[in-house]
Motif scaffolding. Structure first.
Motif, PDB file in Angstrom:
ATOM      1  N   ILE A   1     -66.508   8.411  34.297  1.00  0.00           N
ATOM      2  CA  ILE A   1     -67.849   8.858  33.897  1.00  0.00           C
ATOM      3  C   ILE A   1     -67.781   9.254  32.428  1.00  0.00           C
ATOM      4  CG2 ILE A   1     -69.659  10.569  34.291  1.00  0.00           C
ATOM      5  CD1 ILE A   1     -68.528  10.782  37.203  1.00  0.00           C
ATOM      6  N   ARG A   2     -68.517   8.583  31.603  1.00  0.00           N
ATOM      7  CA  ARG A   2     -68.448   8.804  30.159  1.00  0.00           C
ATOM      8  C   ARG A   2     -69.478   9.815  29.659  1.00  0.00           C
ATOM      9  NH1 ARG A   2     -63.675   7.566  29.802  1.00  0.00           N
ATOM     10  NH2 ARG A   2     -63.098   5.402  30.078  1.00  0.00           N
ATOM     11  N   CYS A   3     -70.590   9.946  30.337  1.00  0.00           N
ATOM     12  CA  CYS A   3     -71.676  10.818  29.876  1.00  0.00           C
ATOM     13  C   CYS A   3     -71.322  12.295  30.103  1.00  0.00           C
ATOM     14  CB  CYS A   3     -72.968  10.465  30.613  1.00  0.00           C
ATOM     15  SG  CYS A   3     -74.343  11.548  30.199  1.00  0.00           S
ATOM     16  N   PRO A   4     -71.228  13.086  29.033  1.00  0.00           N
ATOM     17  CA  PRO A   4     -70.880  14.508  29.181  1.00  0.00           C
ATOM     18  C   PRO A   4     -71.882  15.279  30.045  1.00  0.00           C
ATOM     19  CG  PRO A   4     -70.775  13.853  26.875  1.00  0.00           C
ATOM     20  CD  PRO A   4     -71.360  12.700  27.624  1.00  0.00           C
ATOM     21  N   ASP A   5     -73.165  14.929  29.955  1.00  0.00           N
ATOM     22  CA  ASP A   5     -74.169  15.630  30.768  1.00  0.00           C
ATOM     23  C   ASP A   5     -73.963  15.344  32.254  1.00  0.00           C
ATOM     24  OD1 ASP A   5     -75.339  16.768  28.519  1.00  0.00           O
ATOM     25  OD2 ASP A   5     -76.836  15.162  28.315  1.00  0.00           O
ATOM     26  N   THR A   6     -73.642  14.102  32.577  1.00  0.00           N
ATOM     27  CA  THR A   6     -73.387  13.749  33.978  1.00  0.00           C
ATOM     28  C   THR A   6     -72.145  14.457  34.483  1.00  0.00           C
ATOM     29  OG1 THR A   6     -74.433  11.593  33.657  1.00  0.00           O
ATOM     30  CG2 THR A   6     -72.998  11.828  35.578  1.00  0.00           C
ATOM     31  N   ARG A   7     -71.124  14.519  33.652  1.00  0.00           N
ATOM     32  CA  ARG A   7     -69.908  15.245  34.039  1.00  0.00           C
ATOM     33  C   ARG A   7     -70.219  16.711  34.326  1.00  0.00           C
ATOM     34  NH1 ARG A   7     -64.394  13.778  31.087  1.00  0.00           N
ATOM     35  NH2 ARG A   7     -64.175  11.662  31.857  1.00  0.00           N
ATOM     36  N   ARG A   8     -70.990  17.341  33.447  1.00  0.00           N
ATOM     37  CA  ARG A   8     -71.357  18.747  33.623  1.00  0.00           C
ATOM     38  C   ARG A   8     -72.174  18.919  34.900  1.00  0.00           C
ATOM     39  NH1 ARG A   8     -69.263  23.025  33.507  1.00  0.00           N
ATOM     40  NH2 ARG A   8     -68.221  22.225  31.684  1.00  0.00           N
TER      41      ARG A   8
END
Length: 120
Positions: free
Chosen positions: A99-106
């Motif tokens: 998962i590359r998107c920081p918002d999705t990770r958060r």
């Protein structure tokens, strides 16, 4: 050190049998090394490092002092390491890394945290 050997082997998706064959020992011997039952000598450690294509110093690395001192106690750190090297822990972390998107990770971290609080 033994836990780092195991974690590296699992992260590289190698079975004990495969790594043992690469090193020239039985999988039972590798298992005893990984569990800490048998000491890993310098020569054997060099063979394992070469097979896993990492420097020998890789096995001596631990989490940075400041990364865990205030957040994770020693016993919690042990639990965390056991989870990280487990089949589920490796699978979870491999998927999470894709998962590359920081918002999705958060969002995922928040979701898992919320679920964990409900199951205390």
């Amino acid at each position: 050190m033994a836990a780092n050997v195991r974690a590296t082997r699992i992260a590289q998706q190698l079975s004990q049998e495969k790594l043992a064959k690469m090193v020239g020992i039985s999988y039972q011997q590798l298992q005893r090394h990984e569990t800490g039952r048998d000491r890993i000598g310098a020569g054997r450690l060099q063979q394992i490092a070469a097979a896993l294509q990492v420097p020998v110093t890789h096995f001596f690395a631990g989490p940075p002092e400041d990364a865990t001192s205030d957040v994770v106690s020693a016993s919690t750190g042990d639990d965390l390491l056991r989870f990280l090297v487990s089949e589920v822990g490796v699978e979870f972390n491999q998927a999470f890394r894709r998962i590359r998107c920081p918002d999705t990770r958060r969002d995922i971290i928040n979701l898992v945290g919320s679920i964990a609080r409900q199951h205390k």
